[in-house]
Design a protein around this motif. Structure first.
Motif, PDB file in Angstrom:
ATOM      1  N   ALA B 373       0.842  -1.206   0.000  1.00  0.00           N
ATOM      2  CA  ALA B 373       0.000   0.000   0.000  1.00  0.00           C
ATOM      3  C   ALA B 373       0.873   1.250   0.000  1.00  0.00           C
ATOM      4  O   ALA B 373       0.597   2.223  -0.705  1.00  0.00           O
ATOM      5  N   GLU B 374       1.955   1.203   0.762  1.00  0.00           N
ATOM      6  CA  GLU B 374       2.828   2.386   0.828  1.00  0.00           C
ATOM      7  C   GLU B 374       3.567   2.626  -0.477  1.00  0.00           C
ATOM      8  O   GLU B 374       3.875   3.766  -0.834  1.00  0.00           O
ATOM      9  N   SER B 375       3.863   1.538  -1.186  1.00  0.00           N
ATOM     10  CA  SER B 375       4.619   1.711  -2.442  1.00  0.00           C
ATOM     11  C   SER B 375       3.807   2.496  -3.467  1.00  0.00           C
ATOM     12  O   SER B 375       4.342   2.953  -4.468  1.00  0.00           O
ATOM     13  N   PHE B 376       2.525   2.656  -3.219  1.00  0.00           N
ATOM     14  CA  PHE B 376       1.683   3.443  -4.121  1.00  0.00           C
ATOM     15  C   PHE B 376       2.226   4.858  -4.291  1.00  0.00           C
ATOM     16  O   PHE B 376       2.077   5.477  -5.340  1.00  0.00           O
ATOM     17  N   ASN B 377       2.862   5.354  -3.245  1.00  0.00           N
ATOM     18  CA  ASN B 377       3.386   6.717  -3.338  1.00  0.00           C
ATOM     19  C   ASN B 377       4.661   6.818  -4.165  1.00  0.00           C
ATOM     20  O   ASN B 377       5.071   7.898  -4.542  1.00  0.00           O
ATOM     21  N   ASP B 378       5.306   5.653  -4.450  1.00  0.00           N
ATOM     22  CA  ASP B 378       6.539   5.681  -5.249  1.00  0.00           C
ATOM     23  C   ASP B 378       6.277   5.398  -6.719  1.00  0.00           C
ATOM     24  O   ASP B 378       7.200   5.150  -7.490  1.00  0.00           O
ATOM     25  N   ILE B 379       5.008   5.425  -7.105  1.00  0.00           N
ATOM     26  CA  ILE B 379       4.671   5.080  -8.488  1.00  0.00           C
ATOM     27  C   ILE B 379       5.284   6.061  -9.473  1.00  0.00           C
ATOM     28  O   ILE B 379       5.258   7.275  -9.270  1.00  0.00           O
ATOM     29  N   GLN B 380       5.876   5.483 -10.529  1.00  0.00           N
ATOM     30  CA  GLN B 380       6.353   6.309 -11.638  1.00  0.00           C
ATOM     31  C   GLN B 380       5.877   5.638 -12.906  1.00  0.00           C
ATOM     32  O   GLN B 380       5.924   4.417 -13.014  1.00  0.00           O
ATOM     33  N   VAL B 381       5.419   6.434 -13.837  1.00  0.00           N
ATOM     34  CA  VAL B 381       4.974   5.838 -15.102  1.00  0.00           C
ATOM     35  C   VAL B 381       5.555   6.634 -16.264  1.00  0.00           C
ATOM     36  O   VAL B 381       5.911   7.793 -16.107  1.00  0.00           O
ATOM     37  N   PHE B 382       5.625   5.978 -17.422  1.00  0.00           N
ATOM     38  CA  PHE B 382       6.064   6.670 -18.641  1.00  0.00           C
ATOM     39  C   PHE B 382       5.120   7.842 -18.912  1.00  0.00           C
ATOM     40  O   PHE B 382       3.896   7.727 -18.739  1.00  0.00           O
ATOM     41  N   GLY B 383       5.677   8.947 -19.332  1.00  0.00           N
ATOM     42  CA  GLY B 383       4.838  10.088 -19.714  1.00  0.00           C
ATOM     43  C   GLY B 383       4.506  11.026 -18.566  1.00  0.00           C
ATOM     44  O   GLY B 383       3.886  12.062 -18.767  1.00  0.00           O
ATOM     45  N   LEU B 384       4.910  10.646 -17.354  1.00  0.00           N
ATOM     46  CA  LEU B 384       4.715  11.528 -16.198  1.00  0.00           C
ATOM     47  C   LEU B 384       6.096  12.112 -15.881  1.00  0.00           C
ATOM     48  O   LEU B 384       6.953  11.432 -15.345  1.00  0.00           O
ATOM     49  N   VAL B 385       6.298  13.379 -16.295  1.00  0.00           N
ATOM     50  CA  VAL B 385       7.626  13.991 -16.166  1.00  0.00           C
ATOM     51  C   VAL B 385       7.521  15.213 -15.254  1.00  0.00           C
ATOM     52  O   VAL B 385       6.743  16.127 -15.540  1.00  0.00           O
ATOM     53  N   ASP B 386       8.304  15.217 -14.209  1.00  0.00           N
ATOM     54  CA  ASP B 386       8.281  16.312 -13.226  1.00  0.00           C
ATOM     55  C   ASP B 386       6.845  16.675 -12.834  1.00  0.00           C
ATOM     56  O   ASP B 386       6.460  17.840 -12.804  1.00  0.00           O
ATOM     57  N   GLY B 387       6.046  15.690 -12.591  1.00  0.00           N
ATOM     58  CA  GLY B 387       4.669  15.934 -12.147  1.00  0.00           C
ATOM     59  C   GLY B 387       3.715  16.277 -13.274  1.00  0.00           C
ATOM     60  O   GLY B 387       2.511  16.413 -13.064  1.00  0.00           O
ATOM     61  N   LYS B 388       4.245  16.406 -14.506  1.00  0.00           N
ATOM     62  CA  LYS B 388       3.362  16.730 -15.631  1.00  0.00           C
ATOM     63  C   LYS B 388       2.956  15.440 -16.342  1.00  0.00           C
ATOM     64  O   LYS B 388       3.806  14.685 -16.801  1.00  0.00           O
ATOM     65  N   ASN B 389       1.645  15.238 -16.427  1.00  0.00           N
ATOM     66  CA  ASN B 389       1.121  13.965 -16.917  1.00  0.00           C
ATOM     67  C   ASN B 389       0.694  14.134 -18.376  1.00  0.00           C
ATOM     68  O   ASN B 389      -0.441  14.481 -18.667  1.00  0.00           O
ATOM     69  N   TYR B 390       1.624  13.877 -19.313  1.00  0.00           N
ATOM     70  CA  TYR B 390       1.379  14.193 -20.721  1.00  0.00           C
ATOM     71  C   TYR B 390       0.251  13.360 -21.327  1.00  0.00           C
ATOM     72  O   TYR B 390       0.254  12.133 -21.241  1.00  0.00           O
ATOM     73  N   VAL B 391      -0.665  14.074 -21.961  1.00  0.00           N
ATOM     74  CA  VAL B 391      -1.828  13.417 -22.547  1.00  0.00           C
ATOM     75  C   VAL B 391      -1.413  12.532 -23.736  1.00  0.00           C
ATOM     76  O   VAL B 391      -2.008  11.488 -23.993  1.00  0.00           O
ATOM     77  N   LYS B 392      -0.344  12.912 -24.440  1.00  0.00           N
ATOM     78  CA  LYS B 392       0.051  12.146 -25.630  1.00  0.00           C
ATOM     79  C   LYS B 392       0.567  10.743 -25.284  1.00  0.00           C
ATOM     80  O   LYS B 392       0.653   9.882 -26.146  1.00  0.00           O
ATOM     81  N   MET B 393       0.893  10.522 -24.005  1.00  0.00           N
ATOM     82  CA  MET B 393       1.333   9.181 -23.602  1.00  0.00           C
ATOM     83  C   MET B 393       0.215   8.160 -23.826  1.00  0.00           C
ATOM     84  O   MET B 393       0.483   6.982 -24.081  1.00  0.00           O
ATOM     85  N   GLY B 394      -1.028   8.627 -23.739  1.00  0.00           N
ATOM     86  CA  GLY B 394      -2.171   7.732 -23.991  1.00  0.00           C
ATOM     87  C   GLY B 394      -2.097   7.179 -25.405  1.00  0.00           C
ATOM     88  O   GLY B 394      -2.277   5.976 -25.633  1.00  0.00           O
TER      89      GLY B 394
END
Lengths: 293, 432
Positions: B373-394
């Motif tokens: 449950a705690e590891s949820f806070n360490d999530i990183q995904v492609f297309g999420l850069v410096d907190g910006k969640n790029y729509v084109k990653m979809g």
């Protein structure tokens, strides 16, 4: 006079009875077809509230200049020809074998059509397990029992073996349709024809050529026509079995739902419609030729 | 006779007209409103839970009727595209973060309505990891209200690792060493069950190695960055690791089966492995590791409830009320416990909820449940850069270019340069 009146009211009745199905066809097939044709000239966003840009024939030219489209078309034609020929031949062969009395004939017939009546998804999972690289029974038999190979082929990862397997799958899955159709027509052929041919000294092949083939020809052409249409548009069997055989159904699906390019996908489906129409007209022409000869 | 005929015709015409009509959402004259809720819980026991929640909601809100629309997960996106085209999207849709981006790009989501729901529930309620996955590109709003999630990492069999003197693998090097030690191809034993199939599963698994090496698909300007040395290194490593996995394209079934039948001591999989481990009765033997090189990278996804754009006010408000109802701690707990262990809570109130904590599956994993449950806070995904969640990653994910690249490098025998080059060409078609 009375007869003429009767004929008019008959045709009226026929018209009235056909009206609902005619309306249904217009609503469920005619309208989507026209709408699809219309969309093919637009850059169509998923959201209908956003404006669609009219781009003329660009979707068509893009498709027709895409080498992937031709690769996919070639693969689909080869797939269709092999499956139609294979399933028709196998269906006819088994129907001829079954067109005689033997014990457990009814049971055997039911077993034969199992692959046709079972839902695709369960058959596909069965095949995927059989050819699984780790614990599939094919690899077990080939490697551990018969020692045919040390390192088993990656069945559904190699484009060639994947293609062979999807063709074999489709032949096995769809031959019962041809089998049922041929068995029905074979049972209508009078045995006296074969007896007469025998008295004329005909061998098995000659009997087949002179008696059986002409009798089953109309059914055979129907089976071939329908199977050609169905195989040409095939999507789910191939898509669920492997990623390596990019037939037109998959090319179309990916354009529409992976790249969300609805306009181009519509253009592809218009092109497919034209191709299959031409194919069918050619096949039907051959029937007429056969009939007249 | 004539009368009879005209009756038949009239009947047939009415029948044809009726076929074209079906029950649809809308509002009645007496202020009642019916909205549709599209979800993917097709299994009977999950359906019972959802239908139970709907009945409870309808009792509390007699003016709102919920019409559930159940869709197989694999056909959800196809359904959304076709329904969107005809302007008939249900008022509440359960959708993953990736596809929410595709919908957002085409302005199919009412982000303002969702923002209202999230602020009514309270942003602080959610794990940051969950909210950042559904945040819009401008950072102002949300694409969906998170309802549940799952995280992915390397699961390992403690006993098997112990038997060869290994402890929890902490780094890339550790993972490789363990994998090598357990690989015995002639006896069909392998070191790690690694996704190599041409679908999202491989992209998700690979993203953990790439992001732990600071390699993202997009840079801070939103440009595709496939050819960085970090990305090449990550793909090279993944390719090398695939030497120690089962041959061919490994998908969800192959990876899970190999781990469950002890063909491998390690597997890249989501928390949905937990229910199977619980059924086997070996929860204490399961370990959870996160790929780490320059940093740790957990892959995770949230399932969110979204509201389509362009609804009438009454429908929109009903949708908001329904989502707020489902997000109440008690109801959200029930929702999560449809797949205990697999589905992870996205709000702290569910984790603290007594019903959640006393669930036998959650309890059986002890501290591991908290660790996950705690590891949820360490999530990183492609297309999420410096907190910006790029729509084109979809669109990038939708195009399948990354899984094809991984499959080429691991199964197809291509070098990492060739695989990256092919993906780059494919992505040029997708990204402007």
């Amino acid at each position: 006079m009375g007869k003429v009146k009767r004929e008019i009211s008959d045709s009226k009745l026929a018209f009235i009875l056909l009206l609902p199905s005619g309306l249904l066809i217009l609503m469920l097939i005619g309208y989507p077809m026209l709408s699809n044709f219309y969309i093919s000239f637009f850059e169509q966003p998923i959201n209908p509230n956003l404006p669609a840009d009219f781009i003329g024939f660009q979707n068509f030219t893009e498709t027709l200049t895409d080498p992937e489209f031709y690769k996919s078309l070639g693969l689909t034609l080869l797939y269709t020809v092999l499956v139609v020929a294979g399933s028709t031949y196998l269906g006819l062969y088994v129907a001829i074998l079954f067109n005689r009395p033997f014990r457990f004939r009814k049971l055997a017939r039911s077993l034969i059509i199992l692959s046709y009546v079972t839902p695709s998804i369960s058959l596909i999972f069965g095949w995927k397990y059989m050819f699984n690289n780790g614990y599939g029974i094919i690899n077990y038999i080939g490697r551990d029992v018969l020692h045919i190979f040390d390192t088993p082929p990656l069945w559904f990862d190699d484009p060639t073996s994947s293609f062979v397997l999807v063709v074999l799958f489709a032949i096995w899955r769809y031959f019962p349709y041809a089998f049922i159709a041929f068995l029905a027509i074979l049972q209508t052929i009078s045995p006296t024809l074969y007896e007469a041919a025998e008295m004329d000294g005909a061998n098995i092949w000659q009997k087949f050529k002179v008696v059986t083939l002409p009798a089953i020809m109309p059914v055979m052409m129907t089976v071939i026509t329908l199977r050609t249409i169905w195989m040409f548009y095939m999507f789910e069997d191939v898509y669920l079995l492997t990623n390596k055989v990019n037939v037109l159904g998959i090319y179309l699906y990916e354009t529409a739902f992976a790249f969300n390019d609805l306009g181009k996908a519509s253009a592809i489906s218009v092109l497919l419609f034209l191709i299959i129409c031409t194919l069918i007209i050619v096949i039907r022409k051959r029937v007429d030729l056969n009939a007249s000869s | 006779m004539k009368l009879k005929m005209s009756r038949i015709v009239a009947f047939l015409l009415v029948a044809v007209t009726l076929i074209g009509c079906s029950s649809e959402s809308g509002s009645g004259a007496d202020g009642e409103v019916t909205i549709e809720f599209m979800h993917t819980s097709v299994e009977q026991e999950r359906l019972d839970v959802i239908n139970g929640l709907i009945s409870k909601f309808e009792e509390e809100n007699p003016q709102i009727n919920i019409d559930p629309v159940v869709v197989e997960e694999s056909s959800l996106t196809t359904k959304i595209v076709t329904l969107a085209q005809s302007g008939k999207l249900p008022e509440v849709i359960e959708v993953g973060q990736e596809y929410a981006k595709v919908m957002d790009k085409d302005s199919l989501i009412d982000t303002e309505a969702i923002k209202e729901v999230v602020s009514n529930i309270g942003e602080d309620e959610y794990y940051d990891g969950a909210l950042k996955l559904v945040r819009t590109e401008d950072g102002e709003s949300y694409r969906g209200v998170p309802i549940s999630g799952w995280v992915q990492g390397i699961w390992y069999n403690k006993e098997m690792l112990d038997s060869k003197g290994f402890e929890e693998p902490k780094s890339w090097e550790d993972v490789r060493e363990v994998a090598e030690a357990f690989t015995d191809k002639s006896n069909q034993k392998y070191g790690i069950a690694l996704p190599t199939v041409e679908n999202n599963f491989s992209e998700q698994a690979f993203s953990q190695f790439a992001l732990s090496n600071n390699a993202n698909i997009l840079n801070s300007e939103g440009n595709v960055t496939l050819e960085t040395p970090e990305m090449k290194e990550a793909l090279g490593y993944y390719q090398e690791l695939s030497e120690y996995t089962m041959p061919g394209s490994n998908g969800v079934t192959e990876v899970k089966d190999a781990f469950m039948n002890d063909t491998v001591p390690m597997a890249m999989y989501s928390t949905y492995i937990l229910p199977a481990i619980y059924d086997e009765g070996t929860p204490e033997n399961l370990g959870y590791a996160i790929p780490s090189k320059e940093q740790e990278a957990v892959y995770g996804t949230v399932s969110s409830l979204t509201i389509p754009a362009g609804l009438e006010n009454q429908q929109k408000e009903a949708a908001q009320t329904f989502i707020e109802f489902l997000s109440e701690p008690e109801n959200a707990t029930e929702y999560i416990l449809m797949a205990p262990g697999g589905a992870q809570p996205v709000t702290k109130s569910v984790v603290e909820n007594e019903q959640y904590q006393s669930n036998e599956v959650i309890e059986s994993f002890g501290d591991l449940s908290t660790e996950i449950a705690e590891s949820f806070n360490d999530i990183q995904v492609f297309g999420l850069v410096d907190g910006k969640n790029y729509v084109k990653m979809g669109d990038i994910t939708s195009s399948n270019a990354i899984p094809i690249m991984i499959n080429k490098a691991t199964v197809g025998g291509s070098s990492e340069e060739e695989a990256i080059e092919a993906a780059k060409t494919q992505l040029e078609k997708v990204v402007d």
